[in-house]
Design a protein around this motif. Structure first.
Motif, mmCIF file in Angstrom:
data_model
loop_
_atom_site.group_PDB
_atom_site.id
_atom_site.type_symbol
_atom_site.label_atom_id
_atom_site.label_comp_id
_atom_site.label_asym_id
_atom_site.label_seq_id
_atom_site.Cartn_x
_atom_site.Cartn_y
_atom_site.Cartn_z
ATOM 1 N N TYR A 87 0.837 -1.186 0.000
ATOM 2 C CA TYR A 87 0.000 0.000 0.000
ATOM 3 C C TYR A 87 0.881 1.248 0.000
ATOM 4 O O TYR A 87 1.507 1.556 1.013
ATOM 5 C CB TYR A 87 -0.901 0.016 1.228
ATOM 6 N N ALA A 88 0.906 1.928 -1.136
ATOM 7 C CA ALA A 88 1.660 3.177 -1.203
ATOM 8 C C ALA A 88 0.758 4.308 -0.730
ATOM 9 O O ALA A 88 -0.285 4.563 -1.324
ATOM 10 C CB ALA A 88 2.130 3.437 -2.628
ATOM 11 N N GLN A 109 1.651 8.866 -9.436
ATOM 12 C CA GLN A 109 2.371 7.663 -8.980
ATOM 13 C C GLN A 109 1.436 6.484 -8.755
ATOM 14 O O GLN A 109 1.893 5.406 -8.384
ATOM 15 C CB GLN A 109 3.091 7.961 -7.664
ATOM 16 N N GLY A 110 0.160 6.734 -8.876
ATOM 17 C CA GLY A 110 -0.782 5.653 -8.649
ATOM 18 C C GLY A 110 -0.732 5.076 -7.244
ATOM 19 O O GLY A 110 -0.612 3.872 -7.055
ATOM 20 N N PRO A 111 -0.829 5.933 -6.230
ATOM 21 C CA PRO A 111 -0.754 5.454 -4.850
ATOM 22 C C PRO A 111 -2.058 4.795 -4.410
ATOM 23 O O PRO A 111 -3.090 4.951 -5.073
ATOM 24 C CB PRO A 111 -0.518 6.741 -4.063
ATOM 25 N N ALA A 112 -1.994 4.081 -3.308
ATOM 26 C CA ALA A 112 -3.203 3.463 -2.754
ATOM 27 C C ALA A 112 -4.067 4.508 -2.074
ATOM 28 O O ALA A 112 -5.281 4.329 -1.950
ATOM 29 C CB ALA A 112 -2.822 2.371 -1.763
ATOM 30 N N ARG A 143 -10.477 9.874 -10.182
ATOM 31 C CA ARG A 143 -9.654 8.782 -10.693
ATOM 32 C C ARG A 143 -9.666 7.572 -9.763
ATOM 33 O O ARG A 143 -8.920 6.603 -9.970
ATOM 34 C CB ARG A 143 -8.217 9.261 -10.879
ATOM 35 N N GLY A 144 -10.454 7.656 -8.717
ATOM 36 C CA GLY A 144 -10.586 6.488 -7.842
ATOM 37 C C GLY A 144 -9.527 6.401 -6.762
ATOM 38 O O GLY A 144 -9.417 5.390 -6.074
ATOM 39 N N ILE A 145 -8.737 7.450 -6.602
ATOM 40 C CA ILE A 145 -7.721 7.426 -5.542
ATOM 41 C C ILE A 145 -8.332 8.007 -4.279
ATOM 42 O O ILE A 145 -8.751 9.165 -4.263
ATOM 43 C CB ILE A 145 -6.487 8.252 -5.938
ATOM 44 N N PRO A 146 -8.402 7.233 -3.215
ATOM 45 C CA PRO A 146 -9.001 7.763 -1.983
ATOM 46 C C PRO A 146 -8.118 8.834 -1.360
ATOM 47 O O PRO A 146 -6.909 8.677 -1.261
ATOM 48 C CB PRO A 146 -9.120 6.537 -1.076
ATOM 49 N N VAL A 147 -8.754 9.916 -0.961
ATOM 50 C CA VAL A 147 -8.039 11.027 -0.338
ATOM 51 C C VAL A 147 -8.608 11.259 1.056
ATOM 52 O O VAL A 147 -9.822 11.243 1.243
ATOM 53 C CB VAL A 147 -8.199 12.320 -1.156
ATOM 54 N N ALA A 148 -7.732 11.436 2.012
ATOM 55 C CA ALA A 148 -8.164 11.823 3.360
ATOM 56 C C ALA A 148 -7.570 13.180 3.681
ATOM 57 O O ALA A 148 -6.380 13.402 3.451
ATOM 58 C CB ALA A 148 -7.703 10.794 4.388
ATOM 59 N N THR A 149 -8.397 14.085 4.167
ATOM 60 C CA THR A 149 -7.863 15.361 4.643
ATOM 61 C C THR A 149 -7.458 15.201 6.097
ATOM 62 O O THR A 149 -8.038 14.419 6.852
ATOM 63 C CB THR A 149 -8.906 16.478 4.515
ATOM 64 N N LEU A 150 -6.450 15.975 6.465
ATOM 65 C CA LEU A 150 -5.876 15.882 7.800
ATOM 66 C C LEU A 150 -5.981 17.242 8.478
ATOM 67 O O LEU A 150 -5.644 18.263 7.862
ATOM 68 C CB LEU A 150 -4.393 15.552 7.670
ATOM 69 N N ALA A 196 -8.796 1.417 0.104
ATOM 70 C CA ALA A 196 -8.106 0.731 -0.993
ATOM 71 C C ALA A 196 -8.578 -0.718 -1.105
ATOM 72 O O ALA A 196 -8.714 -1.263 -2.204
ATOM 73 C CB ALA A 196 -6.594 0.787 -0.777
ATOM 74 N N ASP A 197 -8.817 -1.338 0.036
ATOM 75 C CA ASP A 197 -9.254 -2.741 0.048
ATOM 76 C C ASP A 197 -10.753 -2.877 -0.154
ATOM 77 O O ASP A 197 -11.255 -3.979 -0.348
ATOM 78 C CB ASP A 197 -8.918 -3.386 1.400
ATOM 79 N N GLY A 198 -11.454 -1.772 -0.023
ATOM 80 C CA GLY A 198 -12.900 -1.861 -0.054
ATOM 81 C C GLY A 198 -13.466 -2.515 1.195
ATOM 82 O O GLY A 198 -14.580 -3.029 1.189
ATOM 83 N N THR A 199 -12.707 -2.497 2.278
ATOM 84 C CA THR A 199 -13.216 -3.059 3.524
ATOM 85 C C THR A 199 -13.710 -1.933 4.419
ATOM 86 O O THR A 199 -13.616 -0.757 4.065
ATOM 87 C CB THR A 199 -12.128 -3.852 4.259
ATOM 88 N N SER A 200 -14.223 -2.289 5.575
ATOM 89 C CA SER A 200 -14.767 -1.267 6.454
ATOM 90 C C SER A 200 -13.787 -0.973 7.580
ATOM 91 O O SER A 200 -12.798 -1.676 7.758
ATOM 92 C CB SER A 200 -16.087 -1.748 7.039
#
Lengths: 347, 347
Positions: free
Chosen positions: A61-62, A123-126, A148-155, A322-326
């Motif tokens: 997981y990048a 870079q196609g990160p996770a 593009r389907g890349i999950p982003v979290a704000t901090l 990324a895993d589609g898990t909860s």
DNA sequence: CTGTTAGCGCGTTCAT
DNA sequence: ATGAACGCGCTAACAG
């Protein structure tokens, strides 16, 4: 023993490959066969061994953290924790096959931040974690990543309209209200004006804290009088000047709430005139300076968010996306910590 | 790519088996060969893939929780979180190959508790977590487990002399001091006696909270007057009786600190005579009742420890002990949470 | 003392 | 549409 894909295959009378196709919702399986496999899965209570799956995929997981390279102690601590999470020698870094990288970006430079987001996306990160700045460029860049389907979290500072999947930080309105509640209680009975020192009201988190605080001070029978907000740009030197002036010019000042950074300046101003210290002083984030001020009785309470928790939580949440898990929302909620001198963590 | 055992073997010019022997500190390798392997390990920066290792060993971590089957809300919540951590559908349960089991034990029954500890030890678990009771039988039982090399973590209430490897819970002296600090600040200026309601002073955590609280009230210029401690046995009914009597008989009562359980009784007594509510009421642990009382303004602050954090932390720490690996002490520190009505977690 | 080999549970070609 | 076979990184028998 927990059932494995072999057990499922035997139970359903198919091969491993077919089981795999069903489990991963891939095409090329007759509906009837699919049913049989699914029945076997539920019958045996199969749950996939994620560790083995990751091993087989040699997945890693990048995760990229984009953080302001400002010099305030909180961001420094956050950076340190991010690096620690990514350390291969630790549990998360080792067992969980993470590849954490850290991109520093000039503080408050929205163009640079948007560019860094776009670059990180290449870079196609996770997943990507970023301290957001409230600007259309940034919002758009996050939107592109999400698209593009890349999950982003704000901090720390959120940007809800950007489409980010998650926010790891405190509810700043609630933090302001909490400060307001403490201020009221610490000033019980006493009247006199209360001052607020912010970094900049262009920062969303600062605006939110102010609004929560003002809200609580205004409500109830005896409203407290709030002075016009001072903006110190999160800069210790400017904050010190403002605070010194404030203390000198408002003799009956009852309380100060510093809701941004630059508290070193406030603390210096307070210790320069200890006899004029207002009855209640509240500020944000634990640092060597604020700890010491709390221990010395110069400051009454510190509101904080745990940077270690934020770093770990962002990683867990992005991995889950990324895993589609909860994930467990309660575990990922960043608390509004209240520290008095007596419940300070060691160190 | 991270280097693997194969790379090490090639680099050192030996076979996989030899690498494995060195990595796992097993016997049967010539000192000189060992050196060569170790050199290769450091040269290539090898770190073991724990997930793959566990897969190969098909290791699973059996962790037993021994908890009092009392009916107070905090223990209920703790139990629920333990079960959740062990749920194979979750990250910890699934990915991390845990087998969590829960042994209920009659509350405060030291003989039963000691027996449960011995029984748990027979199963050869990877670790045991227990809410300790301060008694020689329990201390001895934990000592036996430790002597057999089974790591034990105490939960919520500690027993340091037992030889337990870890304590997952708050520093109760600090919690008492924190309550004292809040009480002083909330009562600023005002005088009048302060009451403490405990469960039982035979409980170590209650004694510790009391001592920290009394300490802070006594110190400083204006000491607050502490009434003799009331013991309500953590029982809502007895607590209600005590509290009602207290409120009726001490007209100038300034504050109440309830440091044990049974707060439902205290809350009932307070709401029965709202006009006589003292200026500051402090208690421990979040529950539906205490939340509601906080929101209603019947209670001013709640001190708490997060049962979810305690459950997860105990598992992580015991796993680390079983593996002989390290853990992040900062992550495992259980915070003394302070909740006002404004920073309550949702739900 | 050291090396070979067969899995652990799963994903992924390549055949059929 | 389905199956056989190999490999991910590591451990554990069993040989030698």
């Amino acid at each position: 023993m927990r059932p494995t894909v072999h057990d499922i295959a035997a139970e359903a009378g198919v091969s491993l490959a077919t089981v795999d196709r069903v489990l991963n919702a891939r095409v090329g399986v007759r509906a009837e066969t699919r049913e049989r496999v699914q029945a076997a899965v539920t019958r045996l209570g199969y749950v996939r061994d994620v560790a083995a799956a990751n091993l087989a995929k040699s997945r890693s997981y990048a995760i990229r953290f984009i953080l302001p390279d400002g010099d305030n102690p909180f961001m420094h601590a956050l950076k340190a924790h991010v690096l620690q999470v990514g350390d291969p020698a630790t549990r998360l870094g080792g067992l969980e096959r993470l590849a954490v990288s850290l991109d520093p970006v000039p503080s408050l430079d929205v163009v640079a931040l948007a560019a860094a987001l776009d670059r990180a996306g290449e870079q196609g990160p996770a997943g990507i974690a970023v301290v957001a700045v409230d600007a259309p460029e940034v919002e758009a860049a996050i939107g592109r990543l999400t698209a593009r389907g890349i999950p982003v979290a704000t901090l720390v500072s959120d940007l809800p309209a950007s489409g980010r999947r998650h926010f790891a930080g405190i509810d700043n309105i609630a933090a302001g209200r909490t400060a307001g509640g403490l201020m009221r209680r610490f000033l019980s009975g006493r009247s006199g004006p209360v001052a607020v020192i912010a970094g900049s009201l262009t920062l969303r988190d600062h605006r939110e804290r102010l609004s929560g605080f003002a809200d609580v001070l205004a409500q109830g029978a005896q409203a407290l009088n709030l002075l016009p907000v001072l903006e110190g740009g999160d800069d210790p030197i400017r904050v010190e000047t403002l605070a010194a002036k404030l203390i000198a010019e408002v003799p009956d000042l009852a309380g100060i709430y510093s809701l941004g950074a630059g508290d070193r300046g406030l603390i210096r101003a307070l210790s320069a005139a200890p006899e004029r210290r207002p009855q209640a002083v509240l500020l944000h984030e634990l640092s060597p300076h604020t700890r010491q001020a709390l221990e010395a009785g110069l400051v009454d309470a510190v509101l904080a968010q745990d940077p270690g928790h934020i770093a770990r939580s962002a990683v867990r949440v992005l991995r889950a996306f990324a895993d589609g898990t909860s994930f467990d929302p309660a575990q990922e909620r960043i608390r509004i910590d209240i520290f008095l001198k007596d419940n300070l963590p060691p160190g």
